[in-house]
Design a protein around this motif. Sequence first.
Motif, PDB file in Angstrom:
ATOM      1  N   ALA A 197      27.424  -7.261 -41.980  1.00 54.59           N
ATOM      2  CA  ALA A 197      27.511  -5.919 -41.402  1.00 54.59           C
ATOM      3  C   ALA A 197      26.137  -5.298 -41.214  1.00 54.59           C
ATOM      4  O   ALA A 197      25.851  -4.665 -40.192  1.00 54.59           O
ATOM      5  CB  ALA A 197      28.381  -5.030 -42.292  1.00 54.59           C
ATOM      6  N   ARG A 198      25.256  -5.487 -42.194  1.00 52.45           N
ATOM      7  CA  ARG A 198      23.914  -4.909 -42.114  1.00 52.45           C
ATOM      8  C   ARG A 198      23.136  -5.510 -40.935  1.00 52.45           C
ATOM      9  O   ARG A 198      22.491  -4.792 -40.173  1.00 52.45           O
ATOM     10  CB  ARG A 198      23.162  -5.153 -43.421  1.00 52.45           C
ATOM     11  CG  ARG A 198      21.763  -4.539 -43.460  1.00 52.45           C
ATOM     12  CD  ARG A 198      21.148  -4.638 -44.834  1.00 52.45           C
ATOM     13  NE  ARG A 198      21.067  -6.009 -45.325  1.00 52.45           N
ATOM     14  CZ  ARG A 198      21.845  -6.521 -46.282  1.00 52.45           C
ATOM     15  NH1 ARG A 198      22.784  -5.777 -46.848  1.00 52.45           N
ATOM     16  NH2 ARG A 198      21.698  -7.771 -46.671  1.00 52.45           N
ATOM     17  N   THR A 199      23.218  -6.820 -40.777  1.00 57.11           N
ATOM     18  CA  THR A 199      22.505  -7.486 -39.690  1.00 57.11           C
ATOM     19  C   THR A 199      23.017  -7.050 -38.327  1.00 57.11           C
ATOM     20  O   THR A 199      22.235  -6.819 -37.397  1.00 57.11           O
ATOM     21  CB  THR A 199      22.638  -9.018 -39.818  1.00 57.11           C
ATOM     22  OG1 THR A 199      22.079  -9.426 -41.066  1.00 57.11           O
ATOM     23  CG2 THR A 199      21.924  -9.730 -38.684  1.00 57.11           C
ATOM     24  N   LEU A 200      24.324  -6.909 -38.208  1.00 56.00           N
ATOM     25  CA  LEU A 200      24.930  -6.584 -36.921  1.00 56.00           C
ATOM     26  C   LEU A 200      24.836  -5.115 -36.555  1.00 56.00           C
ATOM     27  O   LEU A 200      24.691  -4.766 -35.384  1.00 56.00           O
ATOM     28  CB  LEU A 200      26.410  -6.991 -36.920  1.00 56.00           C
ATOM     29  CG  LEU A 200      26.705  -8.485 -36.922  1.00 56.00           C
ATOM     30  CD1 LEU A 200      28.186  -8.728 -37.154  1.00 56.00           C
ATOM     31  CD2 LEU A 200      26.275  -9.112 -35.598  1.00 56.00           C
ATOM     32  N   MET A 201      24.907  -4.220 -37.555  1.00 56.32           N
ATOM     33  CA  MET A 201      25.114  -2.807 -37.252  1.00 56.32           C
ATOM     34  C   MET A 201      24.052  -1.868 -37.803  1.00 56.32           C
ATOM     35  O   MET A 201      23.928  -0.728 -37.321  1.00 56.32           O
ATOM     36  CB  MET A 201      26.490  -2.373 -37.771  1.00 56.32           C
ATOM     37  CG  MET A 201      27.620  -3.253 -37.277  1.00 56.32           C
ATOM     38  SD  MET A 201      29.220  -2.843 -37.990  1.00 56.32           S
ATOM     39  CE  MET A 201      29.605  -1.337 -37.098  1.00 56.32           C
ATOM     40  N   ASP A 202      23.314  -2.275 -38.791  1.00 58.43           N
ATOM     41  CA  ASP A 202      22.399  -1.347 -39.469  1.00 58.43           C
ATOM     42  C   ASP A 202      20.954  -1.816 -39.496  1.00 58.43           C
ATOM     43  O   ASP A 202      20.186  -1.422 -40.374  1.00 58.43           O
ATOM     44  CB  ASP A 202      22.871  -1.092 -40.905  1.00 58.43           C
ATOM     45  CG  ASP A 202      24.181  -0.340 -40.955  1.00 58.43           C
ATOM     46  OD1 ASP A 202      24.408   0.494 -40.061  1.00 58.43           O
ATOM     47  OD2 ASP A 202      24.977  -0.574 -41.876  1.00 58.43           O
ATOM     48  N   THR A 203      20.574  -2.657 -38.567  1.00 59.43           N
ATOM     49  CA  THR A 203      19.198  -3.144 -38.517  1.00 59.43           C
ATOM     50  C   THR A 203      18.657  -2.985 -37.091  1.00 59.43           C
ATOM     51  O   THR A 203      19.221  -3.551 -36.152  1.00 59.43           O
ATOM     52  CB  THR A 203      19.118  -4.621 -38.936  1.00 59.43           C
ATOM     53  OG1 THR A 203      19.677  -4.773 -40.251  1.00 59.43           O
ATOM     54  CG2 THR A 203      17.682  -5.108 -38.938  1.00 59.43           C
ATOM     55  N   HIS A 204      17.615  -2.188 -36.952  1.00 60.74           N
ATOM     56  CA  HIS A 204      17.008  -1.949 -35.646  1.00 60.74           C
ATOM     57  C   HIS A 204      15.490  -2.029 -35.756  1.00 60.74           C
ATOM     58  O   HIS A 204      14.921  -1.653 -36.787  1.00 60.74           O
ATOM     59  CB  HIS A 204      17.371  -0.549 -35.122  1.00 60.74           C
ATOM     60  CG  HIS A 204      18.836  -0.325 -34.925  1.00 60.74           C
ATOM     61  ND1 HIS A 204      19.535  -0.865 -33.876  1.00 60.74           N
ATOM     62  CD2 HIS A 204      19.737   0.380 -35.664  1.00 60.74           C
ATOM     63  CE1 HIS A 204      20.809  -0.500 -33.967  1.00 60.74           C
ATOM     64  NE2 HIS A 204      20.954   0.252 -35.037  1.00 60.74           N
ATOM     65  N   PRO A 205      14.811  -2.461 -34.696  1.00 57.79           N
ATOM     66  CA  PRO A 205      13.346  -2.425 -34.700  1.00 57.79           C
ATOM     67  C   PRO A 205      12.873  -0.982 -34.589  1.00 57.79           C
ATOM     68  O   PRO A 205      13.623  -0.096 -34.143  1.00 57.79           O
ATOM     69  CB  PRO A 205      12.983  -3.234 -33.451  1.00 57.79           C
ATOM     70  CG  PRO A 205      14.152  -3.049 -32.543  1.00 57.79           C
ATOM     71  CD  PRO A 205      15.352  -2.998 -33.434  1.00 57.79           C
ATOM     72  N   PHE A 206      11.622  -0.735 -34.978  1.00 57.08           N
ATOM     73  CA  PHE A 206      11.102   0.632 -34.930  1.00 57.08           C
ATOM     74  C   PHE A 206      11.202   1.229 -33.526  1.00 57.08           C
ATOM     75  O   PHE A 206      11.424   2.433 -33.362  1.00 57.08           O
ATOM     76  CB  PHE A 206       9.646   0.674 -35.412  1.00 57.08           C
ATOM     77  CG  PHE A 206       9.061   2.060 -35.384  1.00 57.08           C
ATOM     78  CD1 PHE A 206       9.343   2.969 -36.394  1.00 57.08           C
ATOM     79  CD2 PHE A 206       8.244   2.457 -34.323  1.00 57.08           C
ATOM     80  CE1 PHE A 206       8.827   4.253 -36.354  1.00 57.08           C
ATOM     81  CE2 PHE A 206       7.721   3.745 -34.290  1.00 57.08           C
ATOM     82  CZ  PHE A 206       8.009   4.642 -35.311  1.00 57.08           C
TER      83      PHE A 206
END
Length: 333
Positions: A197-206
Amino acid sequence: MTSHGEPIDFGAAIRALTSARSVTVVCHVQPDADTLGSGLALALVLHRRGVPVCVSFAEPAQVPVSMRSLPGLRHVVAPEQVPHEVDVLVAVDCGSAGRLGALRDRMAGAATTIVIDHHRSNTEFGMINVVDAAAESTTSVVARLFDAWGEQIDREIAHCLYAGLVTDTGSFRWVRPGTHELAERLLGTGIDGAGIARTLMDTHPFGWLPMLSRVLGTARLEPSVHGGVGLAYAVVRREDQVDVRSEEVESVIDIVRTTAEAGVAAVFKQSRVVENRWTVSLRSRDSGPGADDGVDVAGVATTLGGGGHRFAAGYTAHGEADEVIAALLTALG
């Protein structure tokens, strides 16, 4: 065979897949975790059975970064490598043939075509259609197909299925009876649900943050739309997308839809390639399986050439930004 929650007969699809000598699995353009997770899970099962299989989507050119940890990516090929003739072609999570983009032409060279989906607006464009409009995700339909087929869901397959389940339910905000039971079963294989879930939905580049700042600066509220239901929308232009991935652009709708004063949210995304082409994401309040109130944005999208779920849909439009926005306002009434 479209179902609205009743049991589905998977027999025809299972017979076609069991006898298949080669299979192509096609995901929709701008793939999300539900379409790619469904496609890869199916590919992993077919490969285990010794069936030659490939998975593809027409655009973008590469698998979105957030989905590169999904098992089975070795089966993904570029659109030009998809054979023009195949025994069975399976379209996953596609409400219409148009969602296949440039790969739509591969349907003509398939001896059998199968559609596996959960969109209420599905046009049943396959020879065999396995569509459950009440299902929370296409991966949940695929899981039931595997059960009916007698195919074991191992850890790699569970990872792919869970990816579609967690994203299409909005981290389990929109569920139906049985959703958590399926999630528990998939987690029982040993997958890292939190990590997925974190990889798909809660991780974005700056770069997502300044992009979001620019785009949200375009946000507008039209409170009188649809008899006072209200519309909140934002516009993502080509220059806003220079330093971000497609999944960052797609995530904007999840922020716009939180507007308390609007029952409908829209994000207009300009094509990176064709200046006057726009993809439009629509959301309605209380979106998710089992909801009965709110605006049917699938119906709105269908009138504009698209489709989707009752509370989450989209379409492609052409013209200047003001023209495309005006067309949606007219369609909403």
